[in-house]
Design a protein around this motif. Structure first.
Motif, PDB file in Angstrom:
ATOM      1  N   ALA A 150     -25.474  26.164 -36.152  1.00 21.60           N
ATOM      2  CA  ALA A 150     -26.446  25.954 -37.222  1.00 21.60           C
ATOM      3  C   ALA A 150     -27.857  26.333 -36.761  1.00 21.60           C
ATOM      4  CB  ALA A 150     -26.404  24.503 -37.693  1.00 21.60           C
ATOM      5  N   THR A 190     -29.967  29.281 -38.601  1.00 19.44           N
ATOM      6  CA  THR A 190     -31.251  28.916 -39.207  1.00 19.44           C
ATOM      7  C   THR A 190     -32.363  29.812 -38.675  1.00 19.44           C
ATOM      8  OG1 THR A 190     -30.534  26.613 -39.444  1.00 19.44           O
ATOM      9  CG2 THR A 190     -32.893  27.045 -39.580  1.00 19.44           C
ATOM     10  N   PHE A 200     -25.747  20.000 -43.222  1.00 19.78           N
ATOM     11  CA  PHE A 200     -25.270  21.376 -43.119  1.00 19.78           C
ATOM     12  C   PHE A 200     -24.741  21.884 -44.458  1.00 19.78           C
ATOM     13  CE2 PHE A 200     -24.455  20.347 -38.423  1.00 19.78           C
ATOM     14  CZ  PHE A 200     -25.724  20.787 -38.077  1.00 19.78           C
ATOM     15  N   PHE A 230     -27.723  22.983 -46.291  1.00 19.40           N
ATOM     16  CA  PHE A 230     -28.105  24.316 -45.824  1.00 19.40           C
ATOM     17  C   PHE A 230     -27.259  25.379 -46.530  1.00 19.40           C
ATOM     18  CE2 PHE A 230     -30.048  22.749 -41.714  1.00 19.40           C
ATOM     19  CZ  PHE A 230     -31.233  23.449 -41.838  1.00 19.40           C
ATOM     20  N   VAL A 271     -29.456  28.098 -48.845  1.00 18.95           N
ATOM     21  CA  VAL A 271     -29.916  29.387 -48.338  1.00 18.95           C
ATOM     22  C   VAL A 271     -29.833  30.430 -49.447  1.00 18.95           C
ATOM     23  CG1 VAL A 271     -29.424  29.006 -45.901  1.00 18.95           C
ATOM     24  CG2 VAL A 271     -27.606  29.848 -47.386  1.00 18.95           C
ATOM     25  N   SER A 290     -34.869  25.028 -48.650  1.00 16.50           N
ATOM     26  CA  SER A 290     -33.882  25.763 -47.871  1.00 16.50           C
ATOM     27  C   SER A 290     -33.909  25.418 -46.390  1.00 16.50           C
ATOM     28  CB  SER A 290     -34.106  27.274 -48.030  1.00 16.50           C
ATOM     29  OG  SER A 290     -33.949  27.670 -49.368  1.00 16.50           O
ATOM     30  N   VAL A 291     -35.004  24.838 -45.891  1.00 11.63           N
ATOM     31  CA  VAL A 291     -35.117  24.543 -44.453  1.00 11.63           C
ATOM     32  C   VAL A 291     -35.470  23.080 -44.212  1.00 11.63           C
ATOM     33  CG1 VAL A 291     -36.287  25.107 -42.289  1.00 11.63           C
ATOM     34  CG2 VAL A 291     -35.779  26.927 -43.935  1.00 11.63           C
ATOM     35  N   PRO A 312     -32.716  20.127 -45.759  1.00 11.87           N
ATOM     36  CA  PRO A 312     -31.480  19.994 -44.987  1.00 11.87           C
ATOM     37  C   PRO A 312     -31.721  19.672 -43.517  1.00 11.87           C
ATOM     38  CG  PRO A 312     -31.873  22.279 -45.658  1.00 11.87           C
ATOM     39  CD  PRO A 312     -32.836  21.437 -46.411  1.00 11.87           C
ATOM     40  N   SER A 313     -32.824  20.161 -42.942  1.00  8.93           N
ATOM     41  CA  SER A 313     -33.136  19.838 -41.546  1.00  8.93           C
ATOM     42  C   SER A 313     -33.346  18.338 -41.374  1.00  8.93           C
ATOM     43  CB  SER A 313     -34.396  20.580 -41.088  1.00  8.93           C
ATOM     44  OG  SER A 313     -34.158  21.947 -40.951  1.00  8.93           O
ATOM     45  N   SER A 344     -24.312  31.219 -45.373  1.00  7.61           N
ATOM     46  CA  SER A 344     -23.824  30.111 -46.190  1.00  7.61           C
ATOM     47  C   SER A 344     -22.398  29.731 -45.796  1.00  7.61           C
ATOM     48  CB  SER A 344     -23.872  30.491 -47.671  1.00  7.61           C
ATOM     49  OG  SER A 344     -23.393  29.435 -48.477  1.00  7.61           O
ATOM     50  N   TYR A 355     -22.449  27.837 -42.529  1.00  7.09           N
ATOM     51  CA  TYR A 355     -22.926  26.459 -42.701  1.00  7.09           C
ATOM     52  C   TYR A 355     -21.829  25.558 -43.279  1.00  7.09           C
ATOM     53  CZ  TYR A 355     -27.875  27.514 -41.765  1.00  7.09           C
ATOM     54  OH  TYR A 355     -29.062  27.846 -41.178  1.00  7.09           O
TER      55      TYR A 355
END
Length: 504
Positions: free
Chosen positions: A289, A293, A350, A353, A357, A366-367, A370-371, A450, A453
């Motif tokens: 991941a 990323t 994940f 993510f 994406v 998008s970041v 999910p992070s 995708s 993930y």
């Protein structure tokens, strides 16, 4: 044998910072060269096929020697191996920073992996034997786990900043002053191992060391080259087949020696087995991941190296938060509950993510979103992993158990990266060429990322299920729950509990 029953009341205030630096450095150097690879390629004249060995050389020696490093700490003494590991790591970092040819840099990275394989198992083993059960150990394990995860994320950030400001050599040389400073703190800050006269002199299982090192190295080698050769190539199948044979022979050989490198009986402990299965699956998803990323931000969102590195900072914060939560709650709920909860949160992150994406994606959805979820989930897992992996393990075998856990994590990362790169390449046509520097459509990249993930999310979900099934009712070892309760009620009773747990 090495006597690991130390007086916790006299543990130096420098011990934990030294051990956290170990975990931080080892994880940092797994990722610190990634963003610098294009500059390294130009600066030293790497061809496209050999550039990946700047990463793979470290992964190969690190993963292959972890079991040996852990057992050496049990046999030769933890402080001695700690110092040796720092010296090897520091000298290799200096050599890498001064390298003039591709071969010199690859050799330096391989030597860094040797140093890391000596250092990493020692850190977990020394936490286990130097900090009393209950809150003190949970806090130390939480910080240990956070240091590793933060090191991996900061490595991406540092790689971009150092490369932009000082050039690619700085990503290697930055380790040198850190190693020198920590070495100065080792002698006053790290307690010496004492030897007991009972049980005979510990011996190193030379045959076992040879078999497991060769087998694990071939396994990692086969996996890291799948991106180049594919899964069905003769090079891949040959390496994986030879690894399987060597590791099978190793398992048989370990049942026939008096002091094995890995006593297979420790896997009969439910928590130990659960911790290693979970670590393998979690690392398989997490490492990949990180990789995808970074590619998504730079190849699709068009972030520069520094911006991509900064975008990983929320992940660092989330890991620290998750580790703190786990350190405060592991005594109440037990390792199994935290592993299940953390694994499911990581899987949810994940999955987010995978769904978010997009070619026209943005940082927030998008970041960042999910992070935040994935990082808190994975951060919650490090304390229970360290607790479970050493539950019921005799003090003279803590290095063995630590080496096993770290091997599971390292092999899991290599397996996950190999599998998920293949998934991404098969779903997004041309994705593999993009990784190597070619051109492809942004939508192809996104489709591949995708899919990868989604597989990572599935791996974390399976890890959570495995933790619940394998840990079962043994999820809360007495040394965790009782230790915390007695420390609140009676300072004298906690010392007797520590003594009983460390004496097996």
């Amino acid at each position: 044998m090495v006597d690991t029953v130390n007086n916790q009341k006299h543990t130096s205030r420098w011990l934990l910072p030294v051990l956290l630096t170990v975990q931080f450095l080892v994880s940092l150097d797994m990722s610190v060269v990634n963003v610098a690879l294009p500059d390294i390629r130009t600066g030293l004249g790497f061809d496209a096929g050999s550039l990946t060995w700047v990463v793979n050389a470290y992964a190969l020696t690190f993963g292959g020697l972890l079991m040996l490093g852990g057992r050496l700490a049990d046999v030769a003494g933890r402080r001695r191996i700690l110092i040796a590991g720092f010296v090897v790591f520091g000298v290799a970092s200096l050599a890498g920073g001064l390298a003039q040819t591709p071969g010199q840099l690859i050799a330096a990275r391989a030597a860094q992996g040797v140093g890391a394989a000596l250092l990493s198992p020692v850190a977990l083993a020394m936490i286990t034997v130097n900090y009393p059960v209950g809150r003190a150990r949970s806090r130390a394990l939480g910080m240990w786990g956070a240091a590793g995860a933060v090191g991996g994320a900061v490595g991406v950030l540092a790689s971009g900043l150092l490369t932009d400001w000082f050039g690619w050599r700085a990503v290697m040389l930055v380790n040198v002053p850190v190693v020198v400073a920590v070495l100065a703190a080792v002698r006053p800050g790290v307690p010496a191992d004492r030897r007991a006269v009972t049980g005979g002199r510990p011996r190193l299982d030379a045959l076992g060391a040879l078999l497991v090192t060769a087998g694990t190295s071939l396994l990692v080698l086969g996996l890291v080259r799948t991106e180049t050769y594919g899964w069905t190539a003769g090079q891949t199948l040959g390496a994986l087949g030879a690894a399987a044979v060597l590791l099978a022979v190793f398992a048989v050989a370990e049942t026939r020696v008096r002091q094995p490198l890995l006593r297979l009986g420790i896997l009969a402990q439910g928590p130990v087995l659960a911790a290693n299965v979970f670590a393998l699956l979690m690392s398989a998803g997490q490492f990949a991941a990180f990789y995808f990323t970074s590619l998504y931000m730079q190849q699709v969102l068009d972030y520069g190296p520094t911006a991509a590195g900064c975008a990983f900072l929320p992940f660092c914060v989330g890991v620290v938060a998750g580790s703190l939560i786990a350190a405060r709650t592991v005594g109440r709920y037990g390792p199994a509950a935290l592993l299940v909860t953390g694994g499911l949160l990581g899987a949810a992150g994940f999955a987010w993510f995978a769904a978010a994406v997009a070619v026209d994606g943005g940082f927030l959805l998008s970041v960042l979103g999910p992070s935040a979820v994935a990082s808190v989930g994975t951060g919650m897992c490090f304390v229970p992993l360290g607790t479970a992996a050493t539950t019921g393990v005799a003090p003279e075998e803590t290095g063995m158990a630590s080496g096993l856990l770290n091997s599971s994590r390292q092999v899991g990362g290599a397996v996950g990266l190999g599998v998920l790169v293949t998934v991404a390449a098969s779903v997004g046509e041309g994705q593999g060429d993009a990784v190597g520097g070619g051109a492809t459509g942004a939508q192809d990249l996104v489709d591949g990322f995708s899919a990868a993930y989604w597989v990572a999310a599935a791996l974390l979900a399976v890890a959570a299920a495995a933790a619940g099934l394998l840990h079962g009712k043994r999820a809360l070892p007495a040394e965790t729950a009782v230790g915390e309760k007695t420390s609140k009620k009676s300072g004298g009773r906690v010392d007797s509990e520590v003594s009983r747990s460390t004496q097996g």
